[in-house]
Design an enzyme around this catalytic site. Sequence first.
Site, PDB file in Angstrom:
ATOM      1  N   ASP A   8       0.864  -1.181   0.000  1.00 59.74           N
ATOM      2  CA  ASP A   8       0.000   0.000   0.000  1.00 59.74           C
ATOM      3  C   ASP A   8       0.906   1.239   0.000  1.00 59.74           C
ATOM      4  O   ASP A   8       1.759   1.374   0.889  1.00 59.74           O
ATOM      5  CB  ASP A   8      -0.868  -0.042   1.274  1.00 59.74           C
ATOM      6  CG  ASP A   8      -1.796   1.159   1.391  1.00 59.74           C
ATOM      7  OD1 ASP A   8      -1.615   2.144   0.641  1.00 59.74           O
ATOM      8  OD2 ASP A   8      -2.700   1.101   2.248  1.00 59.74           O
ATOM      9  N   GLU A  14      30.615   5.503   5.501  1.00 56.32           N
ATOM     10  CA  GLU A  14      30.647   4.041   5.630  1.00 56.32           C
ATOM     11  C   GLU A  14      30.552   3.424   4.240  1.00 56.32           C
ATOM     12  O   GLU A  14      30.212   2.255   4.092  1.00 56.32           O
ATOM     13  CB  GLU A  14      29.530   3.558   6.549  1.00 56.32           C
ATOM     14  CG  GLU A  14      28.140   4.031   6.185  1.00 56.32           C
ATOM     15  CD  GLU A  14      27.077   3.491   7.133  1.00 56.32           C
ATOM     16  OE1 GLU A  14      26.926   2.268   7.170  1.00 56.32           O
ATOM     17  OE2 GLU A  14      26.414   4.295   7.802  1.00 56.32           O
ATOM     18  N   CYS A  23      26.526   5.731  10.633  1.00 59.55           N
ATOM     19  CA  CYS A  23      26.002   7.078  10.332  1.00 59.55           C
ATOM     20  C   CYS A  23      26.530   8.143  11.276  1.00 59.55           C
ATOM     21  O   CYS A  23      26.206   9.323  11.126  1.00 59.55           O
ATOM     22  CB  CYS A  23      24.483   7.089  10.395  1.00 59.55           C
ATOM     23  SG  CYS A  23      23.734   5.948   9.263  1.00 59.55           S
ATOM     24  N   HIS A  72      19.081  12.192  13.259  1.00 59.22           N
ATOM     25  CA  HIS A  72      19.509  11.343  12.148  1.00 59.22           C
ATOM     26  C   HIS A  72      18.235  10.715  11.591  1.00 59.22           C
ATOM     27  O   HIS A  72      17.455  10.124  12.345  1.00 59.22           O
ATOM     28  CB  HIS A  72      20.474  10.261  12.656  1.00 59.22           C
ATOM     29  CG  HIS A  72      20.645   9.130  11.691  1.00 59.22           C
ATOM     30  ND1 HIS A  72      21.077   9.341  10.397  1.00 59.22           N
ATOM     31  CD2 HIS A  72      20.401   7.798  11.794  1.00 59.22           C
ATOM     32  CE1 HIS A  72      21.117   8.185   9.753  1.00 59.22           C
ATOM     33  NE2 HIS A  72      20.704   7.230  10.583  1.00 59.22           N
ATOM     34  N   ASN A 132      17.813   7.980   2.935  1.00 54.59           N
ATOM     35  CA  ASN A 132      18.919   7.944   3.905  1.00 54.59           C
ATOM     36  C   ASN A 132      20.232   8.281   3.212  1.00 54.59           C
ATOM     37  O   ASN A 132      20.540   7.721   2.153  1.00 54.59           O
ATOM     38  CB  ASN A 132      19.003   6.542   4.537  1.00 54.59           C
ATOM     39  CG  ASN A 132      19.802   6.532   5.840  1.00 54.59           C
ATOM     40  OD1 ASN A 132      20.416   7.540   6.204  1.00 54.59           O
ATOM     41  ND2 ASN A 132      19.794   5.402   6.523  1.00 54.59           N
TER      42      ASN A 132
END
Length: 388
Positions: A29, A79, A111, A233, A273
Amino acid sequence: MKIGIDKIGFFTSNYYLDMVDLANARGEDPNKYLIGIGQKQQAVIPPTQDVVTMAANAAEKILTDEDKQSIDMVVFGTETGVDNSKSAAIYVQSLLGISSSARSFEIKQACYGGTAGVQMAADHIAMHPDSKVLVLAADIARYGIKTPGEVTQGGGAIAMLLSVDPRILVLDNQSAFHSENIMDFWRPFYKREAIVDGHYSTDIYIDFFNKTFKDYCDKFGRSLTDFSALVYHLPFTKMGLKALRTVVDDSPHSQKLLKAFDQSKQYNAHVGNLYTGSLYLSLLSLLSNSTDLHANDRIGLFSYGSGAQGEFYSATIAETMDSRRLASQVDSVLSDRIKLSVPEYEKMYADGLPINGGNVTFDAANDHSRFVLLGRKADQLVYKDQQA
Ligand code: HMG
């Protein structure tokens, strides 16, 4: 002495995927992605961009020739490193023509790397007030096609110049941190995609936020009402909201914080992200989109890096912070992107440097960014400044 963020630059790829298209292709959905996860679009990174080119493209927007000569430290938090030995910072230093009298290196803790860079820069400037430090935070977030993490992918870069008498954000030098050996998210050497225990990672994130926020308040005698906004974050925008909801109530001040959070998630909802850069894109989003913030208002920043490290620290808005200028820079990057279909995204996802080595040449004809990756030759990465 006031120390903090003097300039911030942002870059992401000029391709994106719409989350409604992704939901439809995955049989979900669309509201799960739009509301449940809180993402509208995600950046898709072509093979001609990596963390080096993205960070160089972000930094070149903010640095003057004078800055390039004054910078004496380049710290790259990532990273998604491009080499097991050589730092991405050295490549960026050379591409941008930053003085070779600078210290240049890379740091890693998922992060959290961007925040480690900011704190290290502040300490360095406190000892050397004439110094300017370039902190870079760039990553490509990859989980795997048709995995639950796919909707939380993205990528991009933030470049921050730190100095005395900063024009954007003044750091308080007040911070609380917490670290523990936790397997919530990691990426073994043989993989381009992260391995993640998704629900566990969200629980740990909230736990680390609660621990560091409480520790910060105990250490410095502060409470929620001392903050005009909290920024997080944002691996996906609902994550920050979940954490914020653990400390707000129905008071007018809490409503103000929820409104500020809404402003702080706008850009992240369109980029996804970007790991080390996500907190700082959220900060940019708040500063650019808020109409309620004033000089000297205090902001709380929560940084989280899986594995895991959390830090809550604070800063105040500088008198000279110019929200329209910050907004125009990000808007120009986001308004100029090309939408990919799901098959086009899957094809781009599969492209890139062969993981087992070998020469490769990428076609950069459609990449109009200043700095691009042309491929790999004799085991060396080949970067190009398209304006040179
Ligand atoms: P999932 O299991 O597919 O999703 O993956 P879900 O079933 O938990 O649903 C997500 C939300 O959508 C839920 O809301 C549902 O109720 C809602 P919540 O209970 O969470 O408030 N929902 C709907 N809402 C509206 N309409 C609907 C609907 N259906 C469902 N129809 C998960 C979610 C986050 C686990 C997955 O995407 C994932 O594994 N992501 C990657 C890991 C991650 O981002 N973790 C965050 C914390 S760790 C971190 O931040 C560090 C990191 O950045 C890495 C680093 O440090 O380097 C990741």
